[in-house]
Design a protein around this motif. Sequence first.
Motif, PDB file in Angstrom:
ATOM      1  N   GLU A  57      43.874   6.784  11.856  1.00  0.00           N
ATOM      2  CA  GLU A  57      43.796   7.390  10.535  1.00  0.00           C
ATOM      3  C   GLU A  57      45.009   8.287  10.369  1.00  0.00           C
ATOM      4  OE1 GLU A  57      40.289   9.416   9.215  1.00  0.00           O
ATOM      5  OE2 GLU A  57      39.036   7.962  10.234  1.00  0.00           O
ATOM      6  N   ARG A  58      45.523   8.344   9.140  1.00  0.00           N
ATOM      7  CA  ARG A  58      46.726   9.139   8.949  1.00  0.00           C
ATOM      8  C   ARG A  58      46.472  10.622   9.234  1.00  0.00           C
ATOM      9  NH1 ARG A  58      49.502   9.306   3.232  1.00  0.00           N
ATOM     10  NH2 ARG A  58      47.659  10.552   2.958  1.00  0.00           N
ATOM     11  N   GLU A  59      45.235  11.071   8.959  1.00  0.00           N
ATOM     12  CA  GLU A  59      44.957  12.492   9.177  1.00  0.00           C
ATOM     13  C   GLU A  59      44.828  12.828  10.666  1.00  0.00           C
ATOM     14  OE1 GLU A  59      42.048  11.680   6.134  1.00  0.00           O
ATOM     15  OE2 GLU A  59      44.074  10.936   5.910  1.00  0.00           O
ATOM     16  N   ASN A  60      44.342  11.856  11.466  1.00  0.00           N
ATOM     17  CA  ASN A  60      44.170  12.114  12.898  1.00  0.00           C
ATOM     18  C   ASN A  60      44.999  11.127  13.703  1.00  0.00           C
ATOM     19  OD1 ASN A  60      42.091  13.996  12.326  1.00  0.00           O
ATOM     20  ND2 ASN A  60      40.720  12.256  12.045  1.00  0.00           N
ATOM     21  N   PRO A  61      46.302  11.309  13.759  1.00  0.00           N
ATOM     22  CA  PRO A  61      47.129  10.303  14.423  1.00  0.00           C
ATOM     23  C   PRO A  61      46.906  10.220  15.928  1.00  0.00           C
ATOM     24  CG  PRO A  61      48.451  12.148  13.656  1.00  0.00           C
ATOM     25  CD  PRO A  61      47.061  12.397  13.172  1.00  0.00           C
ATOM     26  N   ASP A  62      46.158  11.203  16.505  1.00  0.00           N
ATOM     27  CA  ASP A  62      45.967  11.180  17.956  1.00  0.00           C
ATOM     28  C   ASP A  62      44.747  10.386  18.387  1.00  0.00           C
ATOM     29  OD1 ASP A  62      48.091  12.884  18.000  1.00  0.00           O
ATOM     30  OD2 ASP A  62      46.825  14.673  17.897  1.00  0.00           O
ATOM     31  N   VAL A  63      43.905   9.994  17.399  1.00  0.00           N
ATOM     32  CA  VAL A  63      42.647   9.328  17.758  1.00  0.00           C
ATOM     33  C   VAL A  63      42.727   7.853  17.388  1.00  0.00           C
ATOM     34  CG1 VAL A  63      40.151   9.407  17.506  1.00  0.00           C
ATOM     35  CG2 VAL A  63      41.503  11.482  17.143  1.00  0.00           C
ATOM     36  N   PRO A  64      42.945   6.956  18.369  1.00  0.00           N
ATOM     37  CA  PRO A  64      43.022   5.528  18.030  1.00  0.00           C
ATOM     38  C   PRO A  64      41.634   4.991  17.654  1.00  0.00           C
ATOM     39  CG  PRO A  64      43.345   5.887  20.379  1.00  0.00           C
ATOM     40  CD  PRO A  64      43.162   7.234  19.782  1.00  0.00           C
ATOM     41  N   LEU A  65      41.589   4.143  16.631  1.00  0.00           N
ATOM     42  CA  LEU A  65      40.321   3.539  16.230  1.00  0.00           C
ATOM     43  C   LEU A  65      40.127   2.225  16.978  1.00  0.00           C
ATOM     44  CD1 LEU A  65      40.603   4.063  12.376  1.00  0.00           C
ATOM     45  CD2 LEU A  65      39.427   5.498  14.022  1.00  0.00           C
ATOM     46  N   THR A  66      38.859   1.847  17.129  1.00  0.00           N
ATOM     47  CA  THR A  66      38.560   0.615  17.855  1.00  0.00           C
ATOM     48  C   THR A  66      38.710  -0.586  16.931  1.00  0.00           C
ATOM     49  OG1 THR A  66      36.824   1.981  18.777  1.00  0.00           O
ATOM     50  CG2 THR A  66      36.925  -0.301  19.518  1.00  0.00           C
ATOM     51  N   VAL A  67      39.509  -1.560  17.371  1.00  0.00           N
ATOM     52  CA  VAL A  67      39.661  -2.808  16.617  1.00  0.00           C
ATOM     53  C   VAL A  67      38.798  -3.852  17.315  1.00  0.00           C
ATOM     54  CG1 VAL A  67      41.278  -4.547  15.811  1.00  0.00           C
ATOM     55  CG2 VAL A  67      42.004  -2.177  16.017  1.00  0.00           C
ATOM     56  N   THR A  68      37.769  -4.375  16.602  1.00  0.00           N
ATOM     57  CA  THR A  68      36.869  -5.308  17.280  1.00  0.00           C
ATOM     58  C   THR A  68      37.423  -6.733  17.294  1.00  0.00           C
ATOM     59  OG1 THR A  68      35.623  -5.261  15.227  1.00  0.00           O
ATOM     60  CG2 THR A  68      34.671  -4.098  17.090  1.00  0.00           C
ATOM     61  N   THR A  69      38.015  -7.183  16.164  1.00  0.00           N
ATOM     62  CA  THR A  69      38.638  -8.506  16.189  1.00  0.00           C
ATOM     63  C   THR A  69      39.960  -8.460  15.433  1.00  0.00           C
ATOM     64  OG1 THR A  69      37.551  -9.161  14.150  1.00  0.00           O
ATOM     65  CG2 THR A  69      36.460  -9.805  16.187  1.00  0.00           C
ATOM     66  N   ALA A  70      40.847  -9.382  15.770  1.00  0.00           N
ATOM     67  CA  ALA A  70      42.090  -9.538  15.022  1.00  0.00           C
ATOM     68  C   ALA A  70      42.269 -11.034  14.799  1.00  0.00           C
ATOM     69  CB  ALA A  70      43.263  -8.964  15.796  1.00  0.00           C
ATOM     70  N   ALA A  71      41.936 -11.494  13.577  1.00  0.00           N
ATOM     71  CA  ALA A  71      41.963 -12.933  13.304  1.00  0.00           C
ATOM     72  C   ALA A  71      43.236 -13.313  12.573  1.00  0.00           C
ATOM     73  CB  ALA A  71      40.740 -13.318  12.476  1.00  0.00           C
ATOM     74  N   LEU A  72      43.930 -14.324  13.079  1.00  0.00           N
ATOM     75  CA  LEU A  72      45.163 -14.783  12.458  1.00  0.00           C
ATOM     76  C   LEU A  72      44.840 -16.000  11.597  1.00  0.00           C
ATOM     77  CD1 LEU A  72      48.093 -13.836  12.726  1.00  0.00           C
ATOM     78  CD2 LEU A  72      48.440 -15.672  14.375  1.00  0.00           C
ATOM     79  N   SER A  73      45.395 -16.041  10.365  1.00  0.00           N
ATOM     80  CA  SER A  73      45.141 -17.186   9.496  1.00  0.00           C
ATOM     81  C   SER A  73      45.880 -18.412  10.046  1.00  0.00           C
ATOM     82  CB  SER A  73      45.598 -16.875   8.082  1.00  0.00           C
ATOM     83  OG  SER A  73      47.002 -16.748   8.077  1.00  0.00           O
ATOM     84  N   PRO A  74      45.473 -19.637   9.642  1.00  0.00           N
ATOM     85  CA  PRO A  74      46.073 -20.867  10.216  1.00  0.00           C
ATOM     86  C   PRO A  74      47.597 -20.908  10.105  1.00  0.00           C
ATOM     87  CG  PRO A  74      44.158 -21.391   8.859  1.00  0.00           C
ATOM     88  CD  PRO A  74      44.366 -19.932   8.730  1.00  0.00           C
ATOM     89  N   ASP A  75      48.151 -20.410   8.976  1.00  0.00           N
ATOM     90  CA  ASP A  75      49.613 -20.474   8.859  1.00  0.00           C
ATOM     91  C   ASP A  75      50.302 -19.298   9.565  1.00  0.00           C
ATOM     92  OD1 ASP A  75      48.878 -18.470   7.185  1.00  0.00           O
ATOM     93  OD2 ASP A  75      50.038 -19.164   5.454  1.00  0.00           O
ATOM     94  N   GLY A  76      49.498 -18.409  10.148  1.00  0.00           N
ATOM     95  CA  GLY A  76      50.087 -17.320  10.925  1.00  0.00           C
ATOM     96  C   GLY A  76      50.713 -16.216  10.104  1.00  0.00           C
ATOM     97  N   ARG A  77      50.421 -16.236   8.799  1.00  0.00           N
ATOM     98  CA  ARG A  77      51.068 -15.233   7.951  1.00  0.00           C
ATOM     99  C   ARG A  77      50.141 -14.101   7.536  1.00  0.00           C
ATOM    100  NH1 ARG A  77      55.944 -16.892   4.474  1.00  0.00           N
ATOM    101  NH2 ARG A  77      57.086 -18.030   6.066  1.00  0.00           N
ATOM    102  N   GLU A  78      48.885 -14.170   7.995  1.00  0.00           N
ATOM    103  CA  GLU A  78      47.944 -13.142   7.590  1.00  0.00           C
ATOM    104  C   GLU A  78      47.114 -12.736   8.793  1.00  0.00           C
ATOM    105  OE1 GLU A  78      46.414 -13.334   3.209  1.00  0.00           O
ATOM    106  OE2 GLU A  78      44.751 -13.707   4.578  1.00  0.00           O
ATOM    107  N   LEU A  79      47.048 -11.436   9.037  1.00  0.00           N
ATOM    108  CA  LEU A  79      46.288 -10.947  10.175  1.00  0.00           C
ATOM    109  C   LEU A  79      45.165 -10.073   9.640  1.00  0.00           C
ATOM    110  CD1 LEU A  79      46.347 -10.930  13.306  1.00  0.00           C
ATOM    111  CD2 LEU A  79      47.632  -8.805  13.146  1.00  0.00           C
ATOM    112  N   VAL A  80      43.908 -10.463   9.945  1.00  0.00           N
ATOM    113  CA  VAL A  80      42.768  -9.681   9.467  1.00  0.00           C
ATOM    114  C   VAL A  80      42.198  -8.882  10.630  1.00  0.00           C
ATOM    115  CG1 VAL A  80      40.498  -9.779   8.393  1.00  0.00           C
ATOM    116  CG2 VAL A  80      42.249 -11.436   7.742  1.00  0.00           C
ATOM    117  N   LEU A  81      42.214  -7.559  10.483  1.00  0.00           N
ATOM    118  CA  LEU A  81      41.704  -6.697  11.545  1.00  0.00           C
ATOM    119  C   LEU A  81      40.320  -6.207  11.156  1.00  0.00           C
ATOM    120  CD1 LEU A  81      44.820  -4.422  11.998  1.00  0.00           C
ATOM    121  CD2 LEU A  81      44.271  -6.493  13.250  1.00  0.00           C
ATOM    122  N   THR A  82      39.378  -6.245  12.118  1.00  0.00           N
ATOM    123  CA  THR A  82      38.053  -5.686  11.857  1.00  0.00           C
ATOM    124  C   THR A  82      37.909  -4.415  12.674  1.00  0.00           C
ATOM    125  OG1 THR A  82      37.399  -7.978  11.880  1.00  0.00           O
ATOM    126  CG2 THR A  82      35.659  -6.362  11.581  1.00  0.00           C
TER     127      THR A  82
END
Lengths: 306, 206
Positions: A57-82
């Motif tokens: 978060e921009r307000e708390n740059p020291d606290v990393p958030l948990t990313v559960t999945t990172a899905a790449l679209s078939p053409d590789g041009r879009e990354l969806v982070l959950t």
Amino acid sequence: MTARATFLLLLVLLWAAPAQAGNIVAGEITGEHELTLALAAPLDAAVDWRGRVGVVERENPDVPLTVTTAALSPDGRELVLTLAEPVSGQGAYAVTLRAGPDGAAESFHVRKGVLAVLFSILISAALIQNFVFSRYLGLCIFFGASGRKETAVGMGFSFSLVMTLSAVFVWAVYNFVLKPLHLQFLQVLTFVGIIAIFVQLLDTVLRKVNPFLFKKLGVYLVLITTNCIILAVPLILVDNAYDLWESLALALGSGAGFALALFLMACVRERLELADIPEPFRGLPIAFVVAGLFALAFLGFSGMSF
Amino acid sequence: MDAHEHTVLERLSNGLIKENPIFKLALSMCPAVAMTNTVRNGFLLGLAVLFVQVASNVTVSVFRRFIHERIRIPAYIIIIATWVSVSDMTLAAYAPGFYKEIALYVKLIVVFAIIISRLEVFASRNTVWPSFWDGMGMGLGFMFALMLVGCLREFLGAGTLWGVEILPFKPFFFWSLPPAGFFAIGLIMALFIWLERRFNAWRAKR
């Protein structure tokens, strides 16, 4: 005419947005837990991108958030982070992506649409986090200037004016002077100095340029220097790393919130003069109890979020 | 020596009771409403105010002949801001846990009306020792008021005092909610006025 004005406004807004270069060309909040990044060059689908992104978060740059999945679209041009936690209301996120073969990191700021963010900051400062009834600041002036409706309106107006101007001024000084020189520890000293000088300046200029307005606002101008809110707004905007437009929204919202609180209180206190109040409660004590009732009512806004 | 002791007692009682910053002068009430949900918060903020008040009182009384009449307000504000920065950094370094809760209010001590009004009314016209004791009296009075409100709210709201459990249940949760600060101060203020009236009437009868 309107179209041209809108275009100019958009241009200014675009200019105010931080310029970014790199593989990530756009990013937006697409769902309650979802951030979507658009990429200029396709990414390699074989790599596990979850381990290579970091979201804070921009307000708390020291606290990393948990990313559960990172899905790449078939053409590789879009990354969806959950994300594990839901995306927050005024959420602005910094996403770092280590995409290069040498692991070079690239970072990008993702947030809601500019106007949505500004609107939510404005409403939040005016109602949900109302300075008087939810943050309990500026009480001296609040109890001092809420005796009559006219005084309340005059005070509310001059306060909003000084607040907005000084917030812009403080923002500029902090970002262009204190930050580059690493003098952040002087913030209290500088802000208070700036505000005192600013109020004095406005007083002098108004006296010469518009004597009529000066006559109306002059009394309040002096009082404003000792108001907690006028110092709290700069401290809050620095803490949250707001940009110019967000700072303006915060200042306008808090000015409007303060004016609203003053006006509401003045309406009640005018009626109270006619009421039969137990003797020890006359004057300030009953005003405190009334303010407490208002604060209870404003507590209801805390359930609202954007 | 006798005269000195006299001023000390007089200054302390003046700050604690006769001109109590919160209940009598009704100055700087923001922290008294916002930061008194527990005794400990009230104590820490009171301590910071005590320190800033004493230090700026002494500074101003030392330099009172060098501060020009017309720029005295900005000069006082800069002096207060310096001491506030000192206490802000000290608290941040030594009590980081509690500091997080009261951070904004510690920085806002700069604009507390009570401090600048004592500089204007007392420290700019008196020598160092009386100013020191005046600052002590006012600071202690402020701390006393904050802790009194804090005691009331923490005991009634959570059944604890200074985090120690006294009642096994929460008698009246309402007092822990932030708006209750307004009610608590209004009630205590009315109580002070009532007691003073009774006391004066009693003295007049004798």
